[in-house]
Scaffold this active site. Sequence first.
Site, PDB file in Angstrom:
ATOM      1  N   CYS A   1       6.999  19.591  50.602  1.00  0.00           N
ATOM      2  CA  CYS A   1       5.791  18.341  50.635  1.00  0.00           C
ATOM      3  C   CYS A   1       4.439  18.954  50.297  1.00  0.00           C
ATOM      4  CB  CYS A   1       5.779  17.943  52.184  1.00  0.00           C
ATOM      5  SG  CYS A   1       7.272  17.018  52.473  1.00  0.00           S
TER       6      CYS A   1
ATOM      7  N   HIS B   1      -0.989  15.588  54.135  1.00  0.00           N
ATOM      8  CA  HIS B   1       0.479  15.173  53.859  1.00  0.00           C
ATOM      9  C   HIS B   1       0.561  14.603  55.425  1.00  0.00           C
ATOM     10  CE1 HIS B   1       4.689  14.940  53.692  1.00  0.00           C
ATOM     11  NE2 HIS B   1       4.843  15.925  54.588  1.00  0.00           N
TER      12      HIS B   1
ATOM     13  N   ASN C   1       7.497   9.080  54.858  1.00  0.00           N
ATOM     14  CA  ASN C   1       7.150  10.339  54.325  1.00  0.00           C
ATOM     15  C   ASN C   1       7.894  10.466  52.928  1.00  0.00           C
ATOM     16  OD1 ASN C   1       7.098  13.183  53.578  1.00  0.00           O
ATOM     17  ND2 ASN C   1       8.333  13.689  55.421  1.00  0.00           N
TER      18      ASN C   1
END
Length: 357
Positions: free
Chosen positions: A132, A274, A304
Amino acid sequence: MGSVWQPSAARADHGRHGEQRSWAIHGTGAYLPARRVSSGELSRSLGLDPAWIEERTGIRHRHVAEPGQAASDLAAAAARRALAAAGLDAGDVGLIVLGTSTPDELGPSTACRVQALLGAGRAAAFDVAAACTGFVFGLSAAVGWLAGRPEPSPYALVIGVEVYSRFLNSGDRATAALFGDGAAAAVVGPVAPPYGLGPVEIGSDGSRAGDVLIPAGGSRAPASPETLSGHGHTIHMDGRAVRDFIAEAFPRLVAEAAGEAGVKPADLALVVPHQPNPRLVASLAGDAGLGPEQLVITGRDVGNIGAASLPFALDRAVREGRIGAGDLVLLVGFGAGVTWGRALITWPAPGPSRGGD
């Protein structure tokens, strides 16, 4: 704590004649698959109360790729939109860096697939595997590459993309509730100071690589009947460990970036994080010295989406007019590996100041 590296190229460098050169984001773009799955629908499929997922994560829905739609397809769509926003075409691109945990195949790189889809024949292309945090790692690589180019400088495309839906155990509520599919991209190129991108700082702690992973399919555990039956090709996550990592990393990264810039966190125009769990990230604003209005939270609408999460939120902020010339914008990423990264941007003005070349 794991290793931290701050590339000197993230700061403004000097061209062949001693003039200062800086780099900035000139255009952003995003793409979401058409199919949208609500958290209520997903909760019911998991045998839960319809409000269970949204109450715990803040996620209302996520998008799911169609059969046959691969990571490169999503990435190319987002890249085309970023190029259009920058007023460029594929021939202007000299580098494509793509962050993903869900590539089209183990090899070649998905970035090479995107290069072909775009027709960006001049561009070198490669993937970064920083989960990520992949977009911030990609920015670091792009800025370092650009700093070594002769003038006039080409442009770099930095892309984050995930098709997590192909790597989920539909019976595992800890992962099925969180992840979605999507892509986002940014065009990076020269800009006249005082605008610019940097510093970019990245770090890793490989001792925690087991906190989130897809354990099978690589050289350690190749595909077999056993790995398939044991869901080895799906995401496994230690939710408590991940939550603790985010709670420590996010405030620390904000404090470090503000301290290096000689400002207070409250002076940052926007912080684009994030957001694996948007409710959790939003709850950390106070710990980071931020007001809720400083955060760009988009995970409620997409879940996500991994390496695409941060650039997707950045694209949303740009398109909603939340960023102006001279604003200090902080990008904050954290992900499996574990990895983390941050990039501070003095946002460029539109028009001639974007050029620098």
